[in-house]
Design an enzyme around this catalytic site. Structure first.
Site, mmCIF file in Angstrom:
data_model
loop_
_atom_site.group_PDB
_atom_site.id
_atom_site.type_symbol
_atom_site.label_atom_id
_atom_site.label_comp_id
_atom_site.label_asym_id
_atom_site.label_seq_id
_atom_site.Cartn_x
_atom_site.Cartn_y
_atom_site.Cartn_z
ATOM 1 N N ILE A 12 6.525 -0.167 7.702
ATOM 2 C CA ILE A 12 6.002 1.172 7.978
ATOM 3 C C ILE A 12 6.181 1.529 9.453
ATOM 4 C CG2 ILE A 12 3.921 2.632 7.925
ATOM 5 C CD1 ILE A 12 5.080 1.755 5.147
ATOM 6 N N ARG A 151 1.936 6.051 2.463
ATOM 7 C CA ARG A 151 1.922 6.009 0.996
ATOM 8 C C ARG A 151 3.339 6.060 0.454
ATOM 9 N NH1 ARG A 151 -0.903 11.028 0.929
ATOM 10 N NH2 ARG A 151 -1.853 10.908 -1.121
ATOM 11 N N LYS A 203 -6.036 6.336 -0.383
ATOM 12 C CA LYS A 203 -4.916 5.396 -0.461
ATOM 13 C C LYS A 203 -5.211 4.253 -1.441
ATOM 14 C CE LYS A 203 -1.530 2.691 0.131
ATOM 15 N NZ LYS A 203 -0.682 2.212 1.156
ATOM 16 N N ARG A 210 -3.088 2.971 -10.537
ATOM 17 C CA ARG A 210 -1.924 2.364 -11.184
ATOM 18 C C ARG A 210 -2.266 0.988 -11.745
ATOM 19 N NH1 ARG A 210 3.040 4.323 -11.034
ATOM 20 N NH2 ARG A 210 4.361 2.529 -10.633
ATOM 21 N N HIS A 241 1.931 13.177 -25.550
ATOM 22 C CA HIS A 241 0.782 14.068 -25.382
ATOM 23 C C HIS A 241 0.788 14.594 -23.942
ATOM 24 C CE1 HIS A 241 -3.330 15.390 -24.863
ATOM 25 N NE2 HIS A 241 -3.475 15.361 -26.179
ATOM 26 N N GLY A 254 3.055 -7.307 -9.233
ATOM 27 C CA GLY A 254 3.368 -7.979 -7.975
ATOM 28 C C GLY A 254 3.398 -7.012 -6.808
ATOM 29 N N CYS A 257 0.872 -4.318 -2.516
ATOM 30 C CA CYS A 257 0.011 -3.128 -2.483
ATOM 31 C C CYS A 257 -0.892 -3.064 -3.710
ATOM 32 C CB CYS A 257 0.863 -1.872 -2.415
ATOM 33 S SG CYS A 257 2.096 -1.949 -1.117
ATOM 34 N N TYR A 313 9.486 -8.779 -7.477
ATOM 35 C CA TYR A 313 8.298 -8.167 -8.085
ATOM 36 C C TYR A 313 8.608 -6.855 -8.787
ATOM 37 C CZ TYR A 313 7.085 -4.458 -4.637
ATOM 38 O OH TYR A 313 7.054 -3.328 -3.865
ATOM 39 N N LYS A 314 9.772 -6.261 -8.441
ATOM 40 C CA LYS A 314 10.188 -5.067 -9.185
ATOM 41 C C LYS A 314 11.705 -4.971 -9.151
ATOM 42 C CE LYS A 314 9.461 -1.445 -5.724
ATOM 43 N NZ LYS A 314 8.718 -0.198 -5.544
ATOM 44 N N ARG A 321 7.457 -10.852 -2.782
ATOM 45 C CA ARG A 321 6.048 -11.036 -2.425
ATOM 46 C C ARG A 321 5.138 -10.808 -3.631
ATOM 47 N NH1 ARG A 321 5.686 -7.395 2.852
ATOM 48 N NH2 ARG A 321 7.251 -6.253 1.678
HETATM 49 N N1 SAJ Z 1 4.330 -2.274 -12.764
HETATM 50 C C1 SAJ Z 1 4.036 -2.484 -14.096
HETATM 51 N N2 SAJ Z 1 3.961 -1.406 -14.912
HETATM 52 C C2 SAJ Z 1 4.177 -0.136 -14.463
HETATM 53 C C3 SAJ Z 1 4.477 0.067 -13.102
HETATM 54 C C4 SAJ Z 1 4.550 -1.024 -12.260
HETATM 55 O O1 SAJ Z 1 3.841 -3.613 -14.557
HETATM 56 O O2 SAJ Z 1 4.094 0.787 -15.281
HETATM 57 C C5 SAJ Z 1 4.385 -3.398 -11.828
HETATM 58 C C6 SAJ Z 1 5.771 -3.596 -11.226
HETATM 59 O O3 SAJ Z 1 6.574 -4.361 -12.057
HETATM 60 C C7 SAJ Z 1 5.430 -4.276 -9.914
HETATM 61 C C8 SAJ Z 1 4.070 -3.689 -9.525
HETATM 62 O O4 SAJ Z 1 3.550 -3.134 -10.719
HETATM 63 O O5 SAJ Z 1 5.269 -5.673 -10.103
HETATM 64 C C9 SAJ Z 1 4.074 -2.628 -8.423
HETATM 65 O O6 SAJ Z 1 5.235 -1.813 -8.436
HETATM 66 P P1 SAJ Z 1 5.333 -0.277 -8.001
HETATM 67 O O7 SAJ Z 1 6.772 0.027 -7.850
HETATM 68 O O8 SAJ Z 1 4.595 0.586 -8.940
HETATM 69 O O9 SAJ Z 1 4.533 -0.141 -6.624
HETATM 70 P P2 SAJ Z 1 4.699 -0.732 -5.138
HETATM 71 O O10 SAJ Z 1 3.651 -1.808 -4.984
HETATM 72 O O11 SAJ Z 1 6.103 -1.074 -4.774
HETATM 73 O O12 SAJ Z 1 4.292 0.564 -4.237
HETATM 74 C C10 SAJ Z 1 3.008 1.160 -4.383
HETATM 75 C C11 SAJ Z 1 3.182 2.667 -4.447
HETATM 76 N N3 SAJ Z 1 1.922 3.278 -4.896
HETATM 77 C C12 SAJ Z 1 1.885 4.221 -5.852
HETATM 78 O O13 SAJ Z 1 2.858 4.586 -6.472
HETATM 79 C C13 SAJ Z 1 0.526 4.801 -6.125
HETATM 80 C C14 SAJ Z 1 3.598 3.221 -3.102
HETATM 81 O O14 SAJ Z 1 3.600 4.634 -3.112
HETATM 82 C C15 SAJ Z 1 2.615 2.737 -2.024
HETATM 83 O O15 SAJ Z 1 2.996 3.183 -0.754
HETATM 84 C C16 SAJ Z 1 2.634 1.239 -2.006
HETATM 85 O O16 SAJ Z 1 2.199 0.774 -3.301
HETATM 86 C C17 SAJ Z 1 1.699 0.790 -0.892
HETATM 87 O O17 SAJ Z 1 2.185 0.521 0.222
HETATM 88 O O18 SAJ Z 1 0.491 0.771 -1.095
#
Ligand code: SAJ
Length: 438
Positions: A12, A151, A203, A210, A241, A254, A257, A313-314, A321
Site C-alpha cells: 500500500i 481498500r 474497512k 465477505r 434472485h 486465505g 485481509c 491463496y487466490k 500468505r
Molecule cells: N474466497 C472464497 N470464496 C469467495 C471469495 C473468496 O473462498 O467467494 C477466498 C479466496 O479464495 C481467498 C480469500 O477468500 O482465499 C480472499 O480473497 P479475495 O480475493 O476475496 O480478497 P483479498 O483478501 O485478496 O482482498 C480483500 C478485498 N476486500 C474486499 O473485497 C471486501 C480488498 O478489497 C481489500 O483491500 C483487501 O481484502 C484488504 O486489504 O483488506
C-alpha cells in the site's frame, strides 16, 4: 505543495507514495529495510504488482520520490505499516507504535498524521493519539489525525487506489477535511468523511461481510453431499434472485485481509461477535474438510500419491500468505501413508518442495485442485490420464470441466457435491483467542 512522508513502503505504502509523487508532492518514502530503500531509489520494486514498476520509475525519475530508512521532516505523515494478528488472534500494533514513535521528534504545529493500515476499532483514538500526544502538541488543534483505510484488491492496486471511493475518518472534522485535501489530488472516486472509529469499522466490516458470506457457502458445501445435491447449483440459482449474492465455497479463506480482519472485532467483543467468530471457525475448518475428502478418495489405494494443483491463496497471483493449500499440505505431510507433490505455475519460492507438472502427476493417484489458476482450465485430462496411476481428481473450486475429466476415465469429485458426508459432523472449535486489551 506540502511535503509528505509515507512510512512503510509495502503493497500500500509504495503505490501511495508513488502516486502522490507523480501528482507533484515531494514524498519521503520510509522503510526499515535498507535493501527496499536501495531498490526503490534505483527506480525498482521489491513486490509484484501490475503497473507498479512503471509508476515507481516515473515517481523516482521526477525527483519527487526519495526513499530513506529514517523518517524525514514533512507536513503530512502517512502510516502504511502491517497490522498482522498474533498466534492467539489478537492484533499486533507494534509496527504502528514504532512508526508513530519514529516521527515524534519531527512533528510540528499544523501537521497531519494519517493512519492507512487496517486497524481494530478504536486504534486511532485510543492507541495512536496517546502516542502522538507525547510530542507535546494537542490533538485536533495543533496536530491533526485521521484514519484513511486502504481498500484495494491485490493485482488491481493501482487502478483501485485511484478509482475506489474512500472513507476518511478524522479525530475531528478539521482532521478529516485536511486528509481529504491530500487524497483529492489523485482519488477519482467519491471521498466520504466520518469519524475515525467508523472509518476503521467500515474497512473491517467489508472484509468480515465477505468472510461470513463465504462461511455460509462453505457450510452449504459441507451439507449438500448428504442431501445428494450440488452446492454450486444451489448458489447459482439462488443468486438469480435480485437481492441474493451468496459467495463461493472453497478449501478455506486465505490472504492477509479477509482471514485476519474479523479477528479484530472478535478480539474486542468475544461475547457479542458470535456470528463473526463462528464464520472464522467454519472457514478455518475447510482445509481439514478438504483433507478428509482426499483421505476418502484414496482410501482403497495403498501408499497413495497426491498431486496438489495450486499453492497460492487466490488465482493468478504468486501470493501464498495464509493460503489454505499450505494447511492442507501440512495435514497431508503429517500422514506417513501419503506421498505429496505440489505444482503451482505461479509460485517460484516456497518452504515446501515444488515440482514441475509432469513430475507432480507421474504415478499419482489423486489430483487435488485448491486454486482456480487460469492455466488449470487448459490441462488435457487425456494426457494427464496416461501418466497417473489412479484417475481421481478433487476440484475444490468448480474450475474443471467435469465431463472432459470423466470422459478421460477420471473419478471427478467436486467440493460441495461429493465426498465425505457430514450429516452431523462436529466442527473443531478454534481454541479461544487469548484476549489482550488494545
Ligand atoms: N474466497 C472464497 N470464496 C469467495 C471469495 C473468496 O473462498 O467467494 C477466498 C479466496 O479464495 C481467498 C480469500 O477468500 O482465499 C480472499 O480473497 P479475495 O480475493 O476475496 O480478497 P483479498 O483478501 O485478496 O482482498 C480483500 C478485498 N476486500 C474486499 O473485497 C471486501 C480488498 O478489497 C481489500 O483491500 C483487501 O481484502 C484488504 O486489504 O483488506
Amino acid at each position: 505543495m506540502k511535503e509528505i512522508a509515507v512510512l512503510g513502503l509495502g503493497y500500500i505504502g509504495l503505490p501511495t507514495a508513488s502516486i502522490l509523487a507523480t501528482h507533484g508532492f515531494a514524498v519521503h518514502g520510509v522503510d526499515i529495510s535498507p535493501t527496499v530503500v536501495e531498490i526503490i531509489n534505483k527506480g525498482g520494486i521489491h513486490i509484484e504488482e501490475p503497473g507498479l514498476k512503471t509508476l515507481v520509475q516515473a515517481a523516482v525519475n521526477s525527483g519527487n520520490l526519495k526513499a530513506y530508512t529514517q523518517p524525514q521532516m514533512a507536513d503530512v505523515y502517512i502510516i502504511a505499516v502491517p497490522t498482522p494478528i498474533t498466534e492467539n488472534k489478537s492484533a499486533d500494533l507494534s509496527y504502528v507504535q514504532a512508526a508513530a514513535r519514529s516521527i515524534l521528534n519531527l512533528l510540528k504545529r499544523g501537521d497531519l498524521v494519517i493512519l492507512e493500515s487496517t486497524s481494530p476499532p478504536g486504534t486511532t483514538m485510543d492507541f495512536l493519539c496517546p502516542i502522538l500526544e507525547e510530542s507535546g502538541l494537542s490533538i485536533g488543534t495543533d496536530l491533526f489525525v485521521a484514519h484513511c483505510p486502504e481498500r484495494v484488491l491485490p493485482g488491481k492496486i493501482i487502478k483501485e487506489l485511484i478509482q475506489n471511493i474512500r472513507v476518511i475518518g478524522g479525530v475531528n472534522e478539521e482532521s478529516a477535511r485536511l486528509a481529504k485535501e491530500i487524497y483529492a489530488h489523485f482519488v477519482e472516486g467519491d471521498i466520504h468523511l466520518t469519524d475515525a472509529t467508523t472509518a476503521e469499522m467500515v474497512k473491517i466490516m467489508e472484509n468480515t461481510y465477505r468472510d461470513v458470506n463465504i462461511a455460509l457457502a462453505n457450510e452449504l458445501a459441507q451439507l449438500a453431499p448428504s442431501l445428494k445435491i450440488n452446492a454450486w447449483d444451489v448458489i447459482r440459482f439462488s443468486n438469480l434472485h435480485p437481492r441474493v449474492n451468496i459467495h463461493t465455497p472453497g478449501p478455506g479463506v486465505g490472504g492477509h485481509c479477509i482471514s485476519v480482519d474479523p479477528w479484530f472485532i472478535v478480539e474486542k467483543f468475544p461475547e457479542t461477535a458470535k456470528l463473526i467468530h463462528r464464520a472464522r471457525q467454519i472457514n478455518d475448518h475447510m482445509p481439514e474438510h478438504t483433507y478428509k475428502m482426499v483421505l476418502d478418495a484414496v482410501k482403497d489405494v495403498k501408499n497413495p500419491k497426491i498431486t496438489m494443483f495450486g499453492l497460492t491463496y487466490k488465482p493468478d497471483v504468486d501470493d501464498i500468505r495464509e493460503a489454505p493449500a499450505l494447511k492442507i499440505l501440512e495435514l497431508m505431510e503429517q500422514n506417513p501413508e501419503l506421498t505429496v507433490a505440489v505444482y503451482d505455475p505461479h509460485v517460484k519460492h516456497a518452504d515446501c518442495e515444488l515440482s514441475g507438472m509432469e513430475a507432480a502427476l507421474r504415478d499419482s493417484d489423486c489430483i487435488l485442485l485448491t486454486v482456480d489458476h487460469s492455466e488449470f482450465k487448459f490441462i488435457h485430462p487425456r494426457q494427464v490420464a496416461t501418466i497417473m496411476r489412479t484417475r481421481q481428481v478433487i476440484d475444490t473450486k468448480n474450475a474443471l470441466n467435469a465431463q472432459e475429466w470423466q470422459a478421460a476415465g477420471f473419478n471427478y469429485l467436486l467440493l460441495g457435491r461429493d465426498g465425505v458426508l457430514v450429516k452431523d459432523e462436529k466442527i473443531e472449535m478454534h481454541p479461544e483467542p487469548v484476549l489482550t486489551a488494545v
